[in-house]
Design a protein around this motif. Structure first.
Motif, PDB file in Angstrom:
ATOM      1  N   PRO A   1      91.473  14.820  53.056  1.00 30.41           N
ATOM      2  CA  PRO A   1      90.475  15.810  52.633  1.00 30.41           C
ATOM      3  C   PRO A   1      89.731  15.281  51.405  1.00 30.41           C
ATOM      4  O   PRO A   1      90.363  14.748  50.494  1.00 30.41           O
TER       5      PRO A   1
ATOM      6  N   TYR B   1      86.771  16.123  48.462  1.00 32.04           N
ATOM      7  CA  TYR B   1      85.846  17.040  47.808  1.00 32.04           C
ATOM      8  C   TYR B   1      85.375  16.379  46.512  1.00 32.04           C
ATOM      9  O   TYR B   1      86.173  16.179  45.607  1.00 32.04           O
TER      10      TYR B   1
ATOM     11  N   GLU C   1      84.480  13.202  45.850  1.00 29.02           N
ATOM     12  CA  GLU C   1      85.314  12.021  45.617  1.00 29.02           C
ATOM     13  C   GLU C   1      84.529  10.719  45.791  1.00 29.02           C
ATOM     14  O   GLU C   1      85.080   9.713  46.219  1.00 29.02           O
TER      15      GLU C   1
ATOM     16  N   ASP D   1      84.727  18.193  52.454  1.00 29.39           N
ATOM     17  CA  ASP D   1      84.898  19.627  52.233  1.00 29.39           C
ATOM     18  C   ASP D   1      83.746  20.180  51.390  1.00 29.39           C
ATOM     19  O   ASP D   1      83.957  20.650  50.273  1.00 29.39           O
TER      20      ASP D   1
ATOM     21  N   ASP E   1      92.619  10.427  46.173  1.00 31.78           N
ATOM     22  CA  ASP E   1      92.613   9.921  44.794  1.00 31.78           C
ATOM     23  C   ASP E   1      93.737   8.922  44.532  1.00 31.78           C
ATOM     24  O   ASP E   1      93.960   8.528  43.391  1.00 31.78           O
TER      25      ASP E   1
ATOM     26  N   GLN F   1      96.826   9.353  44.434  1.00 30.59           N
ATOM     27  CA  GLN F   1      98.023   9.842  43.732  1.00 30.59           C
ATOM     28  C   GLN F   1      99.240   9.736  44.658  1.00 30.59           C
ATOM     29  O   GLN F   1     100.367   9.667  44.198  1.00 30.59           O
TER      30      GLN F   1
ATOM     31  N   LYS G   1     101.175  21.681  34.124  1.00 35.84           N
ATOM     32  CA  LYS G   1     101.171  21.638  35.587  1.00 35.84           C
ATOM     33  C   LYS G   1     102.602  21.493  36.109  1.00 35.84           C
ATOM     34  O   LYS G   1     102.988  22.146  37.069  1.00 35.84           O
TER      35      LYS G   1
ATOM     36  N   ARG H   1      95.443   9.731  38.900  1.00 33.76           N
ATOM     37  CA  ARG H   1      94.250   9.683  39.736  1.00 33.76           C
ATOM     38  C   ARG H   1      93.473   8.385  39.502  1.00 33.76           C
ATOM     39  O   ARG H   1      93.335   7.971  38.364  1.00 33.76           O
TER      40      ARG H   1
ATOM     41  N   SER I   1      90.886  16.285  38.605  1.00 29.55           N
ATOM     42  CA  SER I   1      91.550  17.203  39.531  1.00 29.55           C
ATOM     43  C   SER I   1      90.611  18.343  39.903  1.00 29.55           C
ATOM     44  O   SER I   1      89.817  18.791  39.084  1.00 29.55           O
ATOM     45  N   LYS I   2      90.709  18.797  41.137  1.00 29.05           N
ATOM     46  CA  LYS I   2      89.836  19.885  41.601  1.00 29.05           C
ATOM     47  C   LYS I   2      90.514  21.238  41.428  1.00 29.05           C
ATOM     48  O   LYS I   2      89.981  22.265  41.792  1.00 29.05           O
TER      49      LYS I   2
ATOM     50  N   ARG J   1      92.537  28.292  39.805  1.00 32.29           N
ATOM     51  CA  ARG J   1      92.688  27.927  41.207  1.00 32.29           C
ATOM     52  C   ARG J   1      94.172  27.737  41.563  1.00 32.29           C
ATOM     53  O   ARG J   1      94.611  28.091  42.654  1.00 32.29           O
TER      54      ARG J   1
END
Ligand code: UDP
Ligand code: MG
Length: 312
Positions: free
Chosen positions: A7, A9, A11, A40, A93, A95, A129, A197, A202-203, A208
């Motif tokens: 996916p 977004y 990037e 996306d 990314d 990761q 996180k 990353r 980060s998105k 979110r």
């Protein structure tokens, strides 16, 4: 055939580095493979970058979504378009290290239908996180079934039978980690160290992540709803005892009028408690309402693969 699902977004910077790293890894495995990249609804040049790679390499397939539907929907779109015997979702990314894929394939060949990649070390993630993720897993696994394995993301290998099982789930609110755990199958775990990353940011901001956690809990547990039965029961019992205390105290010592502070505290406390209960009810009613519309989790604008029909 092995299908890699990515996916994407916003990037544009990470994609060239991602292809440069993953394609040699896949070529070394010596099995046919395809890369399904879902755009996306990116606002940058992600689609153009993806198309420039796909125009040169027939193993790269692009699914372009009509807007940003979120990572869970993008993954669903990728799963729907995958044709491999084994399917591996991976973040673009880097990761999730592509070097782990050959190890996953070995485990798959040994007969495991799901090979989970567990982050043994999350030092590349911020303290907040890591802390919030740990809290989420604790709470989620206490009140939901089946438990989701801690520190396991979407990066995993799934056999075709798992993918077919996932495709039978038609819910709109898709908490993929939960759905992956829900379908079950024979699972093993391998560990890896999560990298930082390679490019971009980060998105997932705090808000979110909070919505995502709420999604996970409400998708797999009704405990937040049913707990009000017990809270209500406990509070009523305490109120009854307190009422009895006042009753007998009044009988013993006569009428006692002062009590403004305690009354206002109780009113505010129970007002807050009721609103909290109604709020949680609202979360579930809202989700049931959206779910009842039976909308598709995503809309694809087009799919592109070199030499295939449906080019943009
Ligand atoms: N992603 C996506 N749609 C979104 C947000 C993220 O497809 O709305 C993709 C993103 O491009 C990346 C993956 O999901 O490949 C993981 O996102 P990110 O790295 O921002 O999440 P984090 O690693 O910080 O949890
Ligand atoms: Mg990431």
């Amino acid at each position: 055939m092995i299908t890699i699902l990515c996916p994407c977004y916003n990037e544009e910077e990470a994609i060239p580095i991602f292809f440069k790293e993953i394609i040699p890894v896949m070529e070394n495995i010596g099995e046919p493979f395809e890369l399904i990249c879902v755009n996306d609804g990116s606002e940058d040049l992600t689609l153009e970058v993806l198309l420039s790679f796909a125009q040169k390499d027939g193993r790269i397939k692009i699914v372009d979504l009509s807007r940003n539907f979120g990572k869970e929907a993008a993954l669903t779109a990728a799963i729907d378009h995958a044709s491999g015997d084994a399917v591996i979702p991976i973040d673009v990314d880097l990761q999730d290290p592509p070097e782990l894929i050959p190890e996953m394939i070995v485990k798959w060949r040994e007969g495991y239908e799901v090979v989970l990649a567990k982050r043994s070390d999350r030092l590349s993630d911020s303290f907040m996180k890591r802390f919030s993720a740990q809290l989420f897993y604790r709470v989620h696994n206490k009140i939901s079934k089946p438990a989701i394995p801690e520190n396991v993301g979407d990066f995993r290998l799934m056999d075709r039978c798992v993918v077919e099982a996932l495709k039978t789930l038609h819910e709109y609110h898709r908490f993929m980690k939960g759905l992956f755990a829900w379908v079950g199958f024979k699972t093993c775990v391998i560990e890896y160290t999560r990298r930082a990353r390679v490019a971009g940011g980060s998105k997932f901001n705090t808000w979110r992540l909070w919505k995502f956690a709420l999604e996970g809990i409400t998708s797999f547990s009704t405990f937040p709803l049913t707990m009000w039965l017990y809270i209500g029961g406990g509070v009523s019992f305490c109120a009854f005892c307190y009422g009895m205390l006042i009753f007998f105290r009044t009988l013993a010592y006569g009428v006692d009028l002062p009590g403004y502070a305690s009354s206002i505290c109780l009113i505010l406390f129970f007002g807050g408690l009721q609103m909290l209960g109604i709020g949680i009810l609202g979360e579930y009613v809202g989700r049931t309402y959206i779910e009842s519309k039976r909308r598709s989790p995503y809309i694809a604008r087009f799919c592109f693969q070199k030499g295939e029909q449906g080019a943009p």
